[in-house]
Design an enzyme around this catalytic site. Structure first.
Site, mmCIF file in Angstrom:
data_model
loop_
_atom_site.group_PDB
_atom_site.id
_atom_site.type_symbol
_atom_site.label_atom_id
_atom_site.label_comp_id
_atom_site.label_asym_id
_atom_site.label_seq_id
_atom_site.Cartn_x
_atom_site.Cartn_y
_atom_site.Cartn_z
ATOM 1 N N LYS A 142 0.880 -1.260 -0.231
ATOM 2 C CA LYS A 142 -0.031 -0.083 -0.042
ATOM 3 C C LYS A 142 0.823 1.398 -0.155
ATOM 4 C CE LYS A 142 -3.078 3.228 0.564
ATOM 5 N NZ LYS A 142 -4.023 3.369 -0.329
ATOM 6 N N CYS A 183 -3.228 10.680 1.728
ATOM 7 C CA CYS A 183 -2.518 9.471 1.179
ATOM 8 C C CYS A 183 -1.206 9.823 0.624
ATOM 9 C CB CYS A 183 -3.427 8.762 0.373
ATOM 10 S SG CYS A 183 -4.987 7.956 1.460
HETATM 11 N N1 LIG Z 1 -9.140 9.257 2.551
HETATM 12 C C1 LIG Z 1 -8.726 8.432 1.770
HETATM 13 O O1 LIG Z 1 -8.865 8.943 0.259
HETATM 14 C C2 LIG Z 1 -8.077 7.228 1.934
HETATM 15 C C3 LIG Z 1 -7.659 6.206 0.991
HETATM 16 C C4 LIG Z 1 -7.003 5.109 1.136
HETATM 17 C C5 LIG Z 1 -6.620 4.944 2.669
HETATM 18 N N2 LIG Z 1 -6.922 5.875 3.642
HETATM 19 C C6 LIG Z 1 -6.383 5.505 4.788
HETATM 20 O O2 LIG Z 1 -7.434 5.114 5.637
HETATM 21 C C7 LIG Z 1 -7.115 5.622 6.879
HETATM 22 C C8 LIG Z 1 -8.446 6.603 7.241
HETATM 23 O O3 LIG Z 1 -8.607 7.533 6.579
HETATM 24 P P1 LIG Z 1 -9.772 8.520 6.428
HETATM 25 O O4 LIG Z 1 -9.654 9.419 5.269
HETATM 26 O O5 LIG Z 1 -10.810 7.670 6.533
HETATM 27 O O6 LIG Z 1 -9.751 9.605 8.022
HETATM 28 P P2 LIG Z 1 -10.966 10.239 8.531
HETATM 29 O O7 LIG Z 1 -10.061 11.299 9.385
HETATM 30 O O8 LIG Z 1 -11.626 10.859 7.343
HETATM 31 O O9 LIG Z 1 -11.521 9.281 9.495
HETATM 32 C C9 LIG Z 1 -11.255 8.730 10.495
HETATM 33 C C10 LIG Z 1 -12.012 8.443 11.477
HETATM 34 O O10 LIG Z 1 -11.609 7.658 12.703
HETATM 35 C C11 LIG Z 1 -12.545 8.375 14.145
HETATM 36 N N3 LIG Z 1 -11.414 7.821 15.172
HETATM 37 C C12 LIG Z 1 -9.996 8.347 15.312
HETATM 38 N N4 LIG Z 1 -9.758 7.513 16.405
HETATM 39 C C13 LIG Z 1 -10.794 6.642 16.720
HETATM 40 C C14 LIG Z 1 -10.920 5.640 17.630
HETATM 41 N N5 LIG Z 1 -10.019 5.506 18.799
HETATM 42 N N6 LIG Z 1 -12.128 5.113 17.761
HETATM 43 C C15 LIG Z 1 -13.203 5.284 16.841
HETATM 44 N N7 LIG Z 1 -13.037 6.432 15.816
HETATM 45 C C16 LIG Z 1 -11.748 7.066 15.751
HETATM 46 C C17 LIG Z 1 -12.183 9.750 13.626
HETATM 47 O O11 LIG Z 1 -13.353 10.519 14.534
HETATM 48 C C18 LIG Z 1 -12.854 9.855 12.343
HETATM 49 O O12 LIG Z 1 -13.987 10.118 11.946
HETATM 50 C C19 LIG Z 1 -6.039 6.192 7.013
HETATM 51 O O13 LIG Z 1 -4.973 5.483 7.368
HETATM 52 C C20 LIG Z 1 -5.820 6.797 5.687
HETATM 53 O O14 LIG Z 1 -4.229 6.914 5.055
HETATM 54 C C21 LIG Z 1 -7.568 7.220 3.304
#
Ligand SMILES: NC(=O)c1ccc[n+]([C@@H]2O[C@H](COP(=O)([O-])OP(=O)(O)OC[C@H]3O[C@@H](n4cnc5c(N)ncnc54)[C@H](O)[C@@H]3O)[C@@H](O)[C@H]2O)c1
Length: 407
Positions: free
Chosen positions: A203, A257
């Site tokens: 990834k 990302c």
């Molecule tokens: N956004 C993208 O396009 C994308 C694409 C591929 C991978 N990712 C990866 O996915 C992961 C999440 O990214 P995202 O964009 O969804 O993040 P985000 O910030 O949109 O969402 C994360 C959520 O997790 C919640 N959270 C944090 N700690 C928590 C806990 N202990 N218990 C419960 N909830 C909790 C937050 O309140 C938030 O709503 C990251 O590692 C990111 O790199 C993101």
């Protein structure tokens, strides 16, 4: 099987909804009470094509609940943020650690704990396994761990969630087969079962590959500008070569990302990385390059800073995600050089992020002499006639005309 999706952001929410709509019993957990309240009132929490409809289908299925804490379940999918530490550039695992600790307090014996968040290679070994041991549990018997990274792109998430292939990193191939059954609720793509560390590295490598290729295009833009050459035409012609496929240059790289994940490799292998670090520096230098070009244009044309407007605050077109966005990087750079006074506007952003931010295209454009296109939102492409009396600095190669200057 009951599934608990932990973290309901850009990745966790569509995943939870897709699993519920696909027939699994799902509890979505998030620490953010305001987010849970919005979901409970029937509203989705970010803009994404098809998401409201998917939310309705998930609710109608009767399979979906929300909770502010983790619940007993057979499978946990953790999708919490994974930023990097600004000084060491290494992964900041505190959200993953906290989520895993919460899961371990409630999980039943034999549960699967799948981390979907993007993590530095080795994080499952250095963070997750020790937390399991500290909880008095054993991997492969009490808890099966997995890393199932997500590849979807904002703006086309639901299509990609269904059609992309997936990587499933596990200790035990049988757990990989169970996870395939779980994801098959919505995923039509191929699912590859491999080791956890391979899944972690794959990834990060995917996003690093993109970052390096973007950096090449951005470096070409800078040197073509210096040499008085048209970078977009050069890339168009070069790409006619059957084995050349250069990406488009732009004002920088943002999002959660591509602008983050390569740092994990820089942080963990500082004496090995070279190309990866340079690519990060090139891409992070683009907002400042855009600013240099803007000040040159202002000087040449006698334009004052209050007559300059930056169109777009998000990190890419037609999404509302502003994390690490090139425009916000540029704004910080301007503040540092006390070059404030320009306007900002983005049709997708409804909250105030910067000074002199406008919330309507008409009001934003009124009195401007120079519009800097930072994001190629559809709104702009549909209204180019409104820009006809202005000078346009197009960093996204998305508008044309005699009044348009390219990156
Ligand atoms: N956004 C993208 O396009 C994308 C694409 C591929 C991978 N990712 C990866 O996915 C992961 C999440 O990214 P995202 O964009 O969804 O993040 P985000 O910030 O949109 O969402 C994360 C959520 O997790 C919640 N959270 C944090 N700690 C928590 C806990 N202990 N218990 C419960 N909830 C909790 C937050 O309140 C938030 O709503 C990251 O590692 C990111 O790199 C993101």
């Amino acid at each position: 099987m009951k599934i608990n999706v932990v973290g309901l952001g850009y990745i966790g929410l569509p995943t939870a909804l897709s699993l519920a709509a696909g027939g699994w019993s799902v509890v979505g957990t998030d620490k953010n009470e305001a987010l849970l309240q919005k979901l409970a009132s029937g509203e989705v929490t970010f803009e994404e094509k098809g998401l409201p409809e998917l939310f309705s289908r998930a609710k109608q299925s009767g399979n979906l609940k929300f909770s502010s804490s983790c619940v007993p379940a057979d499978v946990y999918i953790v999708a919490v943020p994974t930023p990097y530490l600004k000084d060491s550039k290494r992964i900041d695992p505190r959200f993953v650690n906290a989520a895993v600790e919460d899961v371990l307090k409630v999980c039943s014996p034999g549960a699967i704990l799948a981390v979907e968040s993007t993590i530095a290679p080795g994080t499952m070994d250095t963070c997750v396994r020790p937390l399991i041991a500290r909880a008095g549990l054993a991997c492969k018997t009490d808890v099966h761990i997995a890393h199932v990274p997500e590849r979807i792109i904002p703006g086309n998430m639901l299509y990609e969630l269904t059609h992309n292939s997936r990587t499933i990193g596990v200790d035990d191939p049988a757990v990989g087969e169970t996870l395939k059954t779980v994801y098959r609720a919505f995923c039509q793509g191929e699912m590859v079962v491999t080791s956890i560390k391979t899944a972690e590295m794959t990834k990060v490598v995917e996003n690093t590959y993109r970052d390096i290729n973007i950096a090449f295009a951005n470096e070409l833009a800078r040197l073509c500008y210096r040499g008085g050459m048209d970078v977009n035409e050069i890339i168009r012609v070069a790409n006619m070569h059957p084995r050349v496929n250069i990406l488009s240059p732009g004002p920088g790289v943002g999002g959660h990302c591509i602008s983050v994940d390569p740092w994990f490799l820089v942080g963990d292998y500082p004496d090995v990385v070279n190309l990866i670090l340079q690519a990060r520096r090139i891409n992070d230098g683009m907002p400042a390059f855009v600013l240099e070009r803007v000040s040159e244009l202002m000087e040449q044309r006698g334009i004052s800073i209050s007559e300059v407007g930056f169109y777009g605050l998000t990190y890419k077109e037609n999404v509302d995600d502003v994390r690490e966005s090139p425009t916000l990087q540029l704004y910080e750079c301007m503040k540092k050089h006390l070059a404030e006074g320009a306007r900002f506007y983005d049709p997708m952003v409804k909250t105030t992020l910067v000074e002199r931010q406008y919330f309507g295209l008409d009001a934003f454009l009124k009195g401007l002499k120079l519009v800097v296109v930072m994001v190629a939102h559809d709104e702009l492409k549909a209204n180019t006639e409104m820009l006809s009396d202005k000078l346009i600095f197009d960093t996204r190669n998305c508008v044309s005309g005699k009044n348009v200057i390219k990156l």
